[in-house]
Design an enzyme around this catalytic site. Structure first.
Site, PDB file in Angstrom:
ATOM      1  N   GLU A 173      -4.891   2.444  -4.136  1.00 19.75           N
ATOM      2  CA  GLU A 173      -3.430   2.557  -4.072  1.00 19.75           C
ATOM      3  C   GLU A 173      -2.784   1.268  -3.571  1.00 19.75           C
ATOM      4  O   GLU A 173      -1.621   1.256  -3.168  1.00 19.75           O
ATOM      5  CB  GLU A 173      -3.023   3.719  -3.167  1.00 19.75           C
ATOM      6  CG  GLU A 173      -3.346   3.549  -1.695  1.00 19.75           C
ATOM      7  CD  GLU A 173      -4.726   4.058  -1.316  1.00 19.75           C
ATOM      8  OE1 GLU A 173      -4.915   4.401  -0.144  1.00 19.75           O
ATOM      9  OE2 GLU A 173      -5.617   4.122  -2.187  1.00 19.75           O
ATOM     10  N   ASP A 209       0.850  -1.177   0.000  1.00 22.36           N
ATOM     11  CA  ASP A 209       0.000   0.000   0.000  1.00 22.36           C
ATOM     12  C   ASP A 209       0.895   1.239   0.000  1.00 22.36           C
ATOM     13  O   ASP A 209       1.933   1.261   0.661  1.00 22.36           O
ATOM     14  CB  ASP A 209      -0.885  -0.043   1.257  1.00 22.36           C
ATOM     15  CG  ASP A 209      -1.912   1.063   1.284  1.00 22.36           C
ATOM     16  OD1 ASP A 209      -3.048   0.805   0.884  1.00 22.36           O
ATOM     17  OD2 ASP A 209      -1.581   2.175   1.729  1.00 22.36           O
TER      18      ASP A 209
END
Length: 300
Positions: free
Chosen positions: A219, A176
């Protein structure tokens, strides 16, 4: 009480008359295909001398987005070439990640207007190219050009079955981008898109051919590592974490610092299925985020 009526975004069809007066030239078919954003997979044939793109409903391609100017850009068809021209739009027109004022288009070029990305296709058999692109869209994320979540899930199930059948190791990374919302809020969504593409490209170029790099969502990314145990996966995870930390992300003159948090899991007797492998990596990812970010966690 008066009811507010919201304007609907209307996507117009392109229906210009083709100029047949130019002697000695065979004009190849061409189109723009939406590979990211509104109306994914829609094809706009470039059938005349001009095609307009913008927020106003009078455009051939109407994009109802705040980041798109009313008359944002237009495509011009010449005798043996096609070019795109930006109409001094507020947020610019991009071809292959470079902001342009005017440029000729080549087969396969990516055109970004607002939050939408188009792929330019040209050739004698445009229908075949289009259907190949639609098939590709079923496996590839349009923004980052790595595999999408659907392909990731199908491949993970397949690799897990193969690893069990032949008693081979299998590892999974889920990572992430730290504080990605802050990046978007500070530098804008176009900068955020640039960061996503840059990270995906950097990591994909360092992965093995058998590895599967995918955009898992937002993301968040995932990498399937066949024939790799948790120690090897941990080393690879640390390599990409360090790579991104050192990388200079430069967008329109602005330097952006980016770090990753990574969770690592491996196939073991406690993993009954692919979901268990994902949950383990995901849990370790959140341990990395909760204990300071910019780190790799492969246990716990």
């Amino acid at each position: 009480m008066a009811r507010m009526v919201r304007d609907e975004t209307i996507v117009t069809t392109v229906n210009h008359k083709v100029d047949e007066t130019l002697p000695g030239k065979k004009r190849k078919n061409a189109c723009l295909v939406v590979i990211y954003g509104q109306d994914l997979g829609r094809k706009y044939n470039i059938a005349g001398n001009r095609l307009t793109i913008g927020r106003a409903t009078s455009n051939d391609i109407c994009l109802g987005q705040d980041a798109v100017s009313r008359e944002h850009a237009h495509v011009l068809v010449e005798v043996d070439a096609i070019k795109i021209r930006d109409n001094e739009s507020t947020n610019g027109t991009y071809v292959n990640d470079s902001r342009i004022s005017e440029t000729y288009l080549r087969d396969g070029d990516l055109v970004k207007v607002g939050r939408s990305i188009f792929k330019f296709l040209t050739g004698d058999n445009i229908e075949s190219s289009y259907h190949e692109e639609i098939f590709r869209l079923s496996t590839i994320d349009g923004l980052t050009q790595v595999y999408n979540r659907r392909y990731f899930m199908e491949t993970l199930e397949r690799e897990l079955s193969r690893a069990r059948r032949y008693d081979r190791p299998l590892a999974l990374l889920i990572f992430d981008i730290d504080f990605f919302k802050k990046c978007n809020d500070t530098y804008g969504h176009r900068a955020g898109d640039y960061v996503l593409r840059h990270i995906a490209d950097s990591i994909n170029s360092r992965a093995r051919k058998v590895d599967v790099v995918a955009r898992y969502g937002g993301e968040e990314f995932a990498i399937i590592l066949p024939e790799i145990d948790v120690l090897g996966a941990d080393l690879f995870a640390e390599k990409i974490r360090s790579l991104v930390e050192r990388e200079v992300f430069s967008f329109e003159g602005k330097q952006i610092s980016i770090t990753l948090s990574i969770g690592v899991s491996e196939l073991d007797p406690t993993c009954a299925n692919a979901d268990d492998l994902i949950k383990c990596a995901d849990r370790r990812l959140y341990i990395a985020k909760d204990t300071g970010r910019n780190k790799v966690v492969s246990e716990g």
